[in-house]
Design a protein around this motif. Sequence first.
Motif, PDB file in Angstrom:
ATOM      1  N   MET A  73     -24.130  26.591  11.229  1.00  0.00           N
ATOM      2  CA  MET A  73     -24.302  27.881  10.580  1.00  0.00           C
ATOM      3  C   MET A  73     -25.713  28.006  10.004  1.00  0.00           C
ATOM      4  N   LYS A  74     -26.188  26.934   9.413  1.00  0.00           N
ATOM      5  CA  LYS A  74     -27.531  26.937   8.835  1.00  0.00           C
ATOM      6  C   LYS A  74     -28.597  27.054   9.919  1.00  0.00           C
ATOM      7  N   SER A  75     -28.430  26.300  11.000  1.00  0.00           N
ATOM      8  CA  SER A  75     -29.450  26.343  12.059  1.00  0.00           C
ATOM      9  C   SER A  75     -29.446  27.695  12.778  1.00  0.00           C
ATOM     10  N   TYR A  76     -28.284  28.288  12.994  1.00  0.00           N
ATOM     11  CA  TYR A  76     -28.233  29.615  13.613  1.00  0.00           C
ATOM     12  C   TYR A  76     -28.842  30.663  12.690  1.00  0.00           C
ATOM     13  N   GLY A  77     -28.624  30.515  11.388  1.00  0.00           N
ATOM     14  CA  GLY A  77     -29.218  31.448  10.437  1.00  0.00           C
ATOM     15  C   GLY A  77     -30.727  31.356  10.419  1.00  0.00           C
ATOM     16  N   GLU A  78     -31.250  30.133  10.495  1.00  0.00           N
ATOM     17  CA  GLU A  78     -32.705  29.956  10.521  1.00  0.00           C
ATOM     18  C   GLU A  78     -33.306  30.487  11.813  1.00  0.00           C
ATOM     19  N   ALA A  79     -32.543  30.416  12.897  1.00  0.00           N
ATOM     20  CA  ALA A  79     -33.028  30.905  14.188  1.00  0.00           C
ATOM     21  C   ALA A  79     -32.860  32.419  14.323  1.00  0.00           C
ATOM     22  N   GLY A  80     -32.113  33.026  13.405  1.00  0.00           N
ATOM     23  CA  GLY A  80     -31.915  34.465  13.448  1.00  0.00           C
ATOM     24  C   GLY A  80     -30.781  34.904  14.356  1.00  0.00           C
ATOM     25  N   ASP A  82     -27.477  35.848  14.313  1.00  0.00           N
ATOM     26  CA  ASP A  82     -26.424  36.236  13.368  1.00  0.00           C
ATOM     27  C   ASP A  82     -25.023  36.181  13.970  1.00  0.00           C
ATOM     28  N   ALA A  83     -24.894  36.458  15.252  1.00  0.00           N
ATOM     29  CA  ALA A  83     -23.570  36.445  15.881  1.00  0.00           C
ATOM     30  C   ALA A  83     -22.993  35.030  15.889  1.00  0.00           C
ATOM     31  N   GLU A  84     -23.805  34.059  16.260  1.00  0.00           N
ATOM     32  CA  GLU A  84     -23.333  32.669  16.278  1.00  0.00           C
ATOM     33  C   GLU A  84     -23.103  32.142  14.866  1.00  0.00           C
ATOM     34  N   GLN A  85     -23.929  32.591  13.932  1.00  0.00           N
ATOM     35  CA  GLN A  85     -23.754  32.184  12.550  1.00  0.00           C
ATOM     36  C   GLN A  85     -22.417  32.696  12.012  1.00  0.00           C
ATOM     37  N   GLU A  86     -22.067  33.910  12.365  1.00  0.00           N
ATOM     38  CA  GLU A  86     -20.788  34.476  11.918  1.00  0.00           C
ATOM     39  C   GLU A  86     -19.611  33.726  12.552  1.00  0.00           C
ATOM     40  N   LYS A  87     -19.750  33.313  13.809  1.00  0.00           N
ATOM     41  CA  LYS A  87     -18.693  32.509  14.445  1.00  0.00           C
ATOM     42  C   LYS A  87     -18.505  31.192  13.712  1.00  0.00           C
ATOM     43  N   CYS A  88     -19.605  30.583  13.305  1.00  0.00           N
ATOM     44  CA  CYS A  88     -19.518  29.329  12.555  1.00  0.00           C
ATOM     45  C   CYS A  88     -18.873  29.544  11.199  1.00  0.00           C
ATOM     46  N   LYS A  89     -19.149  30.678  10.561  1.00  0.00           N
ATOM     47  CA  LYS A  89     -18.514  30.996   9.278  1.00  0.00           C
ATOM     48  C   LYS A  89     -17.005  31.123   9.439  1.00  0.00           C
ATOM     49  N   VAL A  90     -16.589  31.763  10.514  1.00  0.00           N
ATOM     50  CA  VAL A  90     -15.156  31.929  10.765  1.00  0.00           C
ATOM     51  C   VAL A  90     -14.495  30.562  10.984  1.00  0.00           C
TER      52      VAL A  90
END
Length: 111
Positions: A73-80, A82-90
């Motif tokens: 989630m952190k690495s996807y957020g740093e890369a911008g 957002d869709a993958e970051q939200e999947k990781c949050k779920v």
Amino acid sequence: MKRIIAAAVILVLCIAFTVGTNIYVNKSMDSLLNTLNSDGDGIYSLWEREKRILSVFLKHEDIDDLDMEIKNMKSYGEAGNDAEQEKCKVKARSIIKSIAEGEKLTWGNIF
């Protein structure tokens, strides 16, 4: 008589440790879930503090799974991304809820 008292003290200590562990794990999972829902960035520092202590009480597979999702989630957020970051949050929410459910004091979890 001394043996009975010693056994009773050990029993009380075991029950107190179990209840204390349950309270700590539930508070930690609630805190992680609330932080994840409100402030996604705060989860990283909170998780780094909590995972050391939780590793004593929880299955290591659960900790590894949650750690992987939070790091992703952190690495996807740093890369911008957002869709993958939200999947990781779920996925992280699901793991946190699963851990909390598995650690509840119920007859099924005890026996």
